[in-house]
Design a protein around this motif. Structure first.
Motif, PDB file in Angstrom:
ATOM      1  N   LEU A 127       0.794  -1.147   0.003  1.00  0.00           N
ATOM      2  CA  LEU A 127       0.286  -0.114  -0.186  1.00  0.00           C
ATOM      3  C   LEU A 127       0.780   1.242   0.207  1.00  0.00           C
ATOM      4  O   LEU A 127       0.433   2.649  -0.382  1.00  0.00           O
ATOM      5  N   GLY A 128       2.129   1.110   0.443  1.00  0.00           N
ATOM      6  CA  GLY A 128       2.959   2.408   0.411  1.00  0.00           C
ATOM      7  C   GLY A 128       2.851   3.081   1.774  1.00  0.00           C
ATOM      8  O   GLY A 128       2.534   2.612   2.707  1.00  0.00           O
ATOM      9  N   LEU A 129       2.905   4.437   1.484  1.00  0.00           N
ATOM     10  CA  LEU A 129       2.785   5.166   2.773  1.00  0.00           C
ATOM     11  C   LEU A 129       1.452   5.529   3.016  1.00  0.00           C
ATOM     12  O   LEU A 129       0.528   6.211   2.163  1.00  0.00           O
ATOM     13  N   VAL A 130       0.902   5.192   4.163  1.00  0.00           N
ATOM     14  CA  VAL A 130      -0.560   5.254   4.659  1.00  0.00           C
ATOM     15  C   VAL A 130      -0.575   6.141   5.546  1.00  0.00           C
ATOM     16  O   VAL A 130      -0.003   5.924   6.661  1.00  0.00           O
ATOM     17  N   PRO A 131      -1.269   7.392   5.341  1.00  0.00           N
ATOM     18  CA  PRO A 131      -1.503   8.317   6.821  1.00  0.00           C
ATOM     19  C   PRO A 131      -2.277   7.745   7.941  1.00  0.00           C
ATOM     20  O   PRO A 131      -3.403   7.240   7.509  1.00  0.00           O
ATOM     21  N   TYR A 132      -1.989   8.237   9.141  1.00  0.00           N
ATOM     22  CA  TYR A 132      -2.447   7.775  10.251  1.00  0.00           C
ATOM     23  C   TYR A 132      -2.935   6.393  10.389  1.00  0.00           C
ATOM     24  O   TYR A 132      -4.161   5.986  10.624  1.00  0.00           O
ATOM     25  N   SER A 133      -2.035   5.368   9.867  1.00  0.00           N
ATOM     26  CA  SER A 133      -2.320   4.082   9.613  1.00  0.00           C
ATOM     27  C   SER A 133      -1.750   3.096  10.835  1.00  0.00           C
ATOM     28  O   SER A 133      -1.912   2.011  10.841  1.00  0.00           O
ATOM     29  N   ALA A 134      -0.700   3.820  11.656  1.00  0.00           N
ATOM     30  CA  ALA A 134      -0.192   3.048  12.753  1.00  0.00           C
ATOM     31  C   ALA A 134       0.062   3.541  13.963  1.00  0.00           C
ATOM     32  O   ALA A 134      -0.095   4.620  14.178  1.00  0.00           O
ATOM     33  N   LEU A 135       0.661   2.877  14.869  1.00  0.00           N
ATOM     34  CA  LEU A 135       0.837   3.473  16.092  1.00  0.00           C
ATOM     35  C   LEU A 135       2.087   3.517  16.798  1.00  0.00           C
ATOM     36  O   LEU A 135       2.954   2.638  16.053  1.00  0.00           O
ATOM     37  N   ARG A 136       2.528   4.462  17.833  1.00  0.00           N
ATOM     38  CA  ARG A 136       3.856   4.616  18.450  1.00  0.00           C
ATOM     39  C   ARG A 136       3.321   4.607  19.819  1.00  0.00           C
ATOM     40  O   ARG A 136       2.464   5.262  20.353  1.00  0.00           O
ATOM     41  N   LEU A 137       4.618   4.501  20.771  1.00  0.00           N
ATOM     42  CA  LEU A 137       4.461   5.057  21.946  1.00  0.00           C
ATOM     43  C   LEU A 137       4.268   6.282  22.389  1.00  0.00           C
ATOM     44  O   LEU A 137       4.988   6.936  21.576  1.00  0.00           O
ATOM     45  N   LYS A 138       3.341   6.691  23.145  1.00  0.00           N
ATOM     46  CA  LYS A 138       3.315   8.097  23.572  1.00  0.00           C
ATOM     47  C   LYS A 138       4.609   8.467  24.312  1.00  0.00           C
ATOM     48  O   LYS A 138       5.318   7.488  24.863  1.00  0.00           O
ATOM     49  N   GLU A 139       4.582   9.810  24.472  1.00  0.00           N
ATOM     50  CA  GLU A 139       5.848  10.231  25.299  1.00  0.00           C
ATOM     51  C   GLU A 139       6.069   9.712  26.681  1.00  0.00           C
ATOM     52  O   GLU A 139       7.144   9.761  26.992  1.00  0.00           O
ATOM     53  N   ALA A 140       4.865   9.527  27.249  1.00  0.00           N
ATOM     54  CA  ALA A 140       5.026   9.306  28.621  1.00  0.00           C
ATOM     55  C   ALA A 140       5.700   7.909  28.785  1.00  0.00           C
ATOM     56  O   ALA A 140       6.039   7.432  30.128  1.00  0.00           O
ATOM     57  N   TYR A 141       5.493   6.982  27.698  1.00  0.00           N
ATOM     58  CA  TYR A 141       6.213   5.749  27.796  1.00  0.00           C
ATOM     59  C   TYR A 141       7.480   5.720  26.850  1.00  0.00           C
ATOM     60  O   TYR A 141       7.999   4.555  26.486  1.00  0.00           O
ATOM     61  N   SER A 142       8.012   6.712  26.579  1.00  0.00           N
ATOM     62  CA  SER A 142       9.205   6.773  25.573  1.00  0.00           C
ATOM     63  C   SER A 142      10.277   6.111  26.009  1.00  0.00           C
ATOM     64  O   SER A 142      11.286   5.357  25.196  1.00  0.00           O
ATOM     65  N   ALA A 143      10.425   6.120  27.359  1.00  0.00           N
ATOM     66  CA  ALA A 143      11.524   5.409  27.853  1.00  0.00           C
ATOM     67  C   ALA A 143      11.428   3.615  27.469  1.00  0.00           C
ATOM     68  O   ALA A 143      12.408   2.943  27.245  1.00  0.00           O
ATOM     69  N   LEU A 144      10.066   3.185  27.023  1.00  0.00           N
ATOM     70  CA  LEU A 144       9.917   1.933  26.537  1.00  0.00           C
ATOM     71  C   LEU A 144      10.101   1.682  25.206  1.00  0.00           C
ATOM     72  O   LEU A 144       9.632   0.538  24.755  1.00  0.00           O
ATOM     73  N   ASP A 145      10.241   2.814  24.384  1.00  0.00           N
ATOM     74  CA  ASP A 145      10.224   2.731  22.957  1.00  0.00           C
ATOM     75  C   ASP A 145      11.544   2.257  22.288  1.00  0.00           C
ATOM     76  O   ASP A 145      12.498   3.254  22.415  1.00  0.00           O
ATOM     77  N   ALA A 146      11.597   1.297  21.787  1.00  0.00           N
ATOM     78  CA  ALA A 146      12.974   0.800  21.115  1.00  0.00           C
ATOM     79  C   ALA A 146      13.474   2.019  20.133  1.00  0.00           C
ATOM     80  O   ALA A 146      14.638   1.875  19.866  1.00  0.00           O
ATOM     81  N   GLU A 147      12.540   2.521  19.562  1.00  0.00           N
ATOM     82  CA  GLU A 147      13.054   3.389  18.359  1.00  0.00           C
ATOM     83  C   GLU A 147      13.803   4.617  19.087  1.00  0.00           C
ATOM     84  O   GLU A 147      14.541   5.474  18.278  1.00  0.00           O
ATOM     85  N   LYS A 148      13.412   4.896  20.174  1.00  0.00           N
ATOM     86  CA  LYS A 148      13.918   6.114  21.021  1.00  0.00           C
ATOM     87  C   LYS A 148      15.300   5.294  21.583  1.00  0.00           C
ATOM     88  O   LYS A 148      16.529   6.283  21.778  1.00  0.00           O
ATOM     89  N   ARG A 149      14.931   4.250  22.022  1.00  0.00           N
ATOM     90  CA  ARG A 149      16.425   3.797  22.837  1.00  0.00           C
ATOM     91  C   ARG A 149      17.476   3.378  21.947  1.00  0.00           C
ATOM     92  O   ARG A 149      18.710   3.700  22.355  1.00  0.00           O
ATOM     93  N   PHE A 150      17.175   2.809  20.784  1.00  0.00           N
ATOM     94  CA  PHE A 150      18.187   2.443  19.860  1.00  0.00           C
ATOM     95  C   PHE A 150      18.186   3.353  18.640  1.00  0.00           C
ATOM     96  O   PHE A 150      17.038   4.151  18.380  1.00  0.00           O
ATOM     97  N   ASP A 151      19.117   3.049  17.765  1.00  0.00           N
ATOM     98  CA  ASP A 151      19.068   3.850  16.520  1.00  0.00           C
ATOM     99  C   ASP A 151      18.414   3.135  15.467  1.00  0.00           C
ATOM    100  O   ASP A 151      18.678   1.922  15.144  1.00  0.00           O
TER     101      ASP A 151
END
Lengths: 383, 77
Positions: free
Chosen positions: A287-311
């Motif tokens: 489908l390619g790039l689909v707007p507003y079609s996925a979730l990420r962790l909220k700021e309050a839980y960013s310590a548990l977000d692998a995309e923030k913890r690692f590159d």
């Protein structure tokens, strides 16, 4: 098993089949898209297509989380293991999806990386508790069915202060993907894909309810029937779609009332809303790039977000040459239209994601022999 | 991925929100954290966690719908 056997009864299947044959108008076709891979497999496994009149055609949709995961995200996961030496936990199907450079998580595991197949996100939490000296990443994929358990685990990790656990989030949303298909040029202008109505997903809908489908049923004037995963559920839902089309209606109807309500599971929705927020855009295979079609962790839980913890940089990766997964996921092509299907691409040696997953359309065609036709293809000629 | 199984609830531990359920005769521990008001002998749909309760009444109604499909099938308009 209660709630299973009675929904597979042979005699009722034949009655439903006769009712459908009686209901269809002979002068038109009915193209019904089952969004969900679970329905694709029910249709093939139980031979539902053979119980339909020839002018009722099933179009297979992209509702298979392993299939729509872009290769770049699997490359990211491989990097997490190789560069950051994490323990990567994920569901079994994900391990076999081909990544860039003819690799897969399974091959990386075979080469010695610590990749663990888990049944549940709770297993990943346990592994983190048992290995306090190691970073443990849960590679989370799935539609709305699988998201609430991930949310519960994230809250638990936060509450326990589990500092070595994080989630690489790839949870995606069904309504955004259906809307994307309906807005695609293939459906709107080119006429390459005909879709007259939708089978709504079973277990996604038990969480989100039937209400989210109301917008696009109205907007795109396509009927939706939320259908259970058993063969009689699929047949009854086909009959309900055919009746709506005959009457010129485009309502959201619910066949799977034993677990789906209009509101859905509000407790699960609240948990998901507390932990996750919408991504502005997310890449889907096919489908390619689909707007507003996925979730990420909220700021309050960013310590548990692998995309923030690692590159985890965005990686642009292309599919295997000749692989038609992207077109198959949009309903534009069928597995048998792919040159790789059944020749170099089989469930034992998959080239594309639709052959890997037990929910993928290619795996369904292959497993239930639906491509063989009157002249069986010999094993030698395809080997 | 989204497949789920119906299972009967055999026991509940309210302290941990965990339950013992029986999908087709085997015993399994699942989290009941996503579902309110579950009681022993209820049927729940399980997919990693229990996702929802199954309504026996609605299941009966759907089965009746199947049985009645042929009788109510009208001539094509």
């Amino acid at each position: 098993m209660k709630y299973i056997e009675e929904f597979r009864r042979h005699d009722l299947a034949h009655q439903l089949s006769a009712a459908i044959s009686k209901a269809v108008k002979p002068d038109r076709d009915y193209h019904l898209m089952e969004f969900c891979g679970g329905h694709t497999h029910a249709i093939f496994r139980y031979g539902v297509q053979d119980l339909m009149p020839p002018n009722v055609k099933f179009v297979h949709g992209p509702g298979c989380p392993v299939c729509v995961l872009p290769i770049g995200r699997i490359d990211n996961a491989i990097e997490l293991v190789e560069r950051h030496d994490v323990i990567l936990c994920t569901y079994g199907d994900v391990l076999r999806v081909p990544a860039s450079g003819r690799r897969s998580l399974l091959k990386v595991k075979a080469a010695g990386a610590d990749i663990r197949m888990v049944y549940s996100v709770r297993d990943a939490l346990r592994i983190a508790q048992e290995n306090p000296g190691r970073q443990v990443v849960f590679f989370a994929i799935g539609f709305e069915t699988t998201t609430p358990p991930t949310a519960v685990a994230i809250r638990q990790a936060q509450a326990e202060g589990l500092g070595n656990f994080s989630v690489f989030c790839n949870h995606v949303l069904t309504p955004a993907a259906i809307q994307n298909i309906l807005e695609s040029p293939e459906v709107r202008e080119m006429g390459a894909v005909s879709i007259d109505g939708f089978f709504g997903p079973s277990h996604v809908s038990t969480i989100i309810g039937s209400r989210p489908y109301e917008y696009f049923a109205e907007e795109f004037q396509k009927p939706v029937v939320i259908a259970g995963f058993e063969p009689l559920d699929v047949m009854q839902s086909a009959l309900m779609l055919i009746r709506q089309l005959n009457e010129g209606r485009y309502d959201v109807e619910n066949e799977y009332t034993r677990v789906v309500t209009r509101e859905g599971n509000t407790k699960a929705q609240a948990l998901v809303a507390e932990v996750f927020e919408l991504r502005r855009v997310f890449e889907w295979r096919g489908l390619g790039l689909v707007p507003y079609s996925a979730l990420r962790l909220k700021e309050a839980y960013s310590a548990l977000d692998a995309e923030k913890r690692f590159d985890t940089p965005a990686i642009a990766a292309s599919d295997v040459k000749g692989c038609e997964c992207p077109s198959i996921l949009r309903g534009v092509k069928r597995p048998v239209d792919c040159k790789l299907f059944g020749t170099v691409c089989t469930p034992e040696n998959p080239m594309g994601s639709c052959m890997v997953s037990s929910e993928g359309a290619c795996a369904a065609y292959w497993s239930y022999g639906r491509f063989r036709g009157p002249e069986p293809v010999s094993r030698e000629s395809v080997a | 991925m989204c497949l789920a199984l119906p299972a009967k609830v055999l026991a509940i531990d309210p302290m941990t929100d965990m339950g013992i359920v029986s999908p087709g005769g085997v015993r399994k521990h699942v989290s009941l954290a996503l579902v309110d008001d579950v009681r022993v002998d209820d049927f729940v749909l399980i997919h990693v966690y229990a996702l929802n309760k199954i309504s026996e009444e609605e299941a009966k109604r759907t089965l009746q719908l199947f049985a009645g499909a042929w009788l109510t099938a009208g001539e094509p308009a």
